[in-house]
Design a protein around this motif. Sequence first.
Motif, mmCIF file in Angstrom:
data_model
loop_
_atom_site.group_PDB
_atom_site.id
_atom_site.type_symbol
_atom_site.label_atom_id
_atom_site.label_comp_id
_atom_site.label_asym_id
_atom_site.label_seq_id
_atom_site.Cartn_x
_atom_site.Cartn_y
_atom_site.Cartn_z
ATOM 1 N N PHE A 6 -9.196 -7.327 1.725
ATOM 2 C CA PHE A 6 -8.056 -7.406 2.632
ATOM 3 C C PHE A 6 -8.509 -7.796 4.033
ATOM 4 C CE2 PHE A 6 -4.951 -4.721 5.295
ATOM 5 C CZ PHE A 6 -4.134 -5.824 5.545
ATOM 6 N N MET A 7 -9.562 -7.151 4.522
ATOM 7 C CA MET A 7 -10.058 -7.490 5.856
ATOM 8 C C MET A 7 -10.404 -8.976 5.958
ATOM 9 S SD MET A 7 -12.689 -4.432 6.847
ATOM 10 C CE MET A 7 -12.235 -2.703 6.894
ATOM 11 N N LYS B 226 -4.307 -4.856 -8.322
ATOM 12 C CA LYS B 226 -3.728 -4.172 -7.162
ATOM 13 C C LYS B 226 -4.498 -2.891 -6.817
ATOM 14 C CE LYS B 226 0.941 -6.003 -7.644
ATOM 15 N NZ LYS B 226 2.394 -5.686 -7.759
ATOM 16 N N ASN B 227 -5.790 -3.062 -6.599
ATOM 17 C CA ASN B 227 -6.650 -1.926 -6.261
ATOM 18 C C ASN B 227 -6.799 -1.705 -4.764
ATOM 19 O OD1 ASN B 227 -7.169 -1.243 -8.906
ATOM 20 N ND2 ASN B 227 -9.029 -2.459 -9.049
ATOM 21 N N ARG C 208 -8.678 1.692 -3.409
ATOM 22 C CA ARG C 208 -7.795 2.822 -3.680
ATOM 23 C C ARG C 208 -7.133 2.604 -5.033
ATOM 24 N NH1 ARG C 208 -7.972 7.478 -0.849
ATOM 25 N NH2 ARG C 208 -5.800 7.752 -1.485
ATOM 26 N N GLY C 209 -7.954 2.298 -6.050
ATOM 27 C CA GLY C 209 -7.462 2.035 -7.387
ATOM 28 C C GLY C 209 -7.096 3.299 -8.124
ATOM 29 N N PHE D 104 0.874 -1.171 0.000
ATOM 30 C CA PHE D 104 0.000 0.000 0.000
ATOM 31 C C PHE D 104 0.910 1.220 0.000
ATOM 32 C CE2 PHE D 104 -2.744 3.141 2.222
ATOM 33 C CZ PHE D 104 -3.819 3.118 1.329
ATOM 34 N N GLU D 105 1.056 1.813 -1.171
ATOM 35 C CA GLU D 105 2.095 2.817 -1.394
ATOM 36 C C GLU D 105 2.036 4.033 -0.469
ATOM 37 O OE1 GLU D 105 4.651 2.316 -2.987
ATOM 38 O OE2 GLU D 105 4.182 0.610 -4.271
ATOM 39 N N PRO D 106 0.848 4.583 -0.152
ATOM 40 C CA PRO D 106 0.857 5.777 0.708
ATOM 41 C C PRO D 106 1.560 5.577 2.048
ATOM 42 C CG PRO D 106 -1.295 5.512 -0.295
ATOM 43 C CD PRO D 106 -0.508 4.272 -0.620
ATOM 44 N N GLU D 107 1.558 4.310 2.550
ATOM 45 C CA GLU D 107 2.165 4.041 3.854
ATOM 46 C C GLU D 107 3.345 3.074 3.770
ATOM 47 O OE1 GLU D 107 1.564 5.133 7.072
ATOM 48 O OE2 GLU D 107 0.296 6.685 6.196
ATOM 49 N N GLY D 108 3.542 2.447 2.609
ATOM 50 C CA GLY D 108 4.630 1.492 2.454
ATOM 51 C C GLY D 108 4.457 0.224 3.272
ATOM 52 N N VAL D 109 3.189 -0.176 3.513
ATOM 53 C CA VAL D 109 2.912 -1.375 4.306
ATOM 54 C C VAL D 109 2.332 -2.469 3.405
ATOM 55 C CG1 VAL D 109 2.582 -0.115 6.458
ATOM 56 C CG2 VAL D 109 0.618 -0.515 4.943
#
Length: 332
Positions: free
Chosen positions: A221-222, A214-215, A268-269, A199-204
Amino acid sequence: MSNVTQVMFLRRAANLAGNYVLAPLLGRSSTSTYWYLPDPTNLRSEEDLARYHNFSPSPFYVIDYRTRTTYEFTSPDGILRLPYPNPIGPQINPEAAFQCALGWHDRYVLDGSHGARERFFLYADYFAERQTPTGDFNYLFDWFESTAPWHSALAQSRGASMMLRAFLLSGDDRYVRAALLALDRFDVDCSAGGYQAIFEPEGVIYFEEYPKEKNAVINGFMASLFALYEIGHWLGDRRCRDLFDAGIRSLERMLPYYTLPWWTLYDRGADAGRNVHSPRYQKMVINYLKALSVLSKSPTLRHFRDHWGRLDTPQNRAKAYFFKARRKLLYR
């Protein structure tokens, strides 16, 4: 609007009307009448968690899918096929089938329903025989950018939970192997054929419902975390437990990106920030957060569980219906 665009718009409108309006009104089976069946969480408190851990002979599932067993369908082998509109047609959706199987399991262990155990094992055996050597429960039809055969962390998790229960009920080790194999590539990046993405905004890291796209679909995910917890707990698998803990830490950092002032986001696509949850999915992800907050004891998840619940007002639901219908008409 070009002629081609007009035709696509009208086709989407017809499919939406048939699936979401006419089918429920006429009592016909459709994909929406399956996905929109109620599915409350079975884990709301520490008392529920203790009952879940100690339940015998096999634990009820974290989400109550017993209503899924009421869905009427026709198939030659007794395995659920959803009636997708043409050109897809009736197809086995592994995630839908696993929900149905888990519903049959809970009808057996919670209700003692006649024939439920046999229906559950019909699904477990069907998918055990068709699991690929690398552990995938493949989708065999195209779905937008995902071309057959494709796989999903969501379905892998649900399938692993089904196989765990088949083992606990039968003692047959082939179900253990199937459960572990289903989660084997959760620490492998999607680009290498696995289920993990960044998850690019947080790098996790997180686990992807649509590895080819990869949306970062948040409900997928949950839900993918549930089997990691269960295999870690009931089979004592440290790797799965570590992946669950890592997933919870990621989820805590991701949830703010899915929270609007008035509602929540589906993914978050490419058009991040505009694809809102339908009211039905809003209720679903709140139930997922209820279960995950009990399993993880995370104060952050409890905060978002409560905050997202407060956003679910009649006014906001009406607004979400509008934006979701508009998106489906214009895009997909």
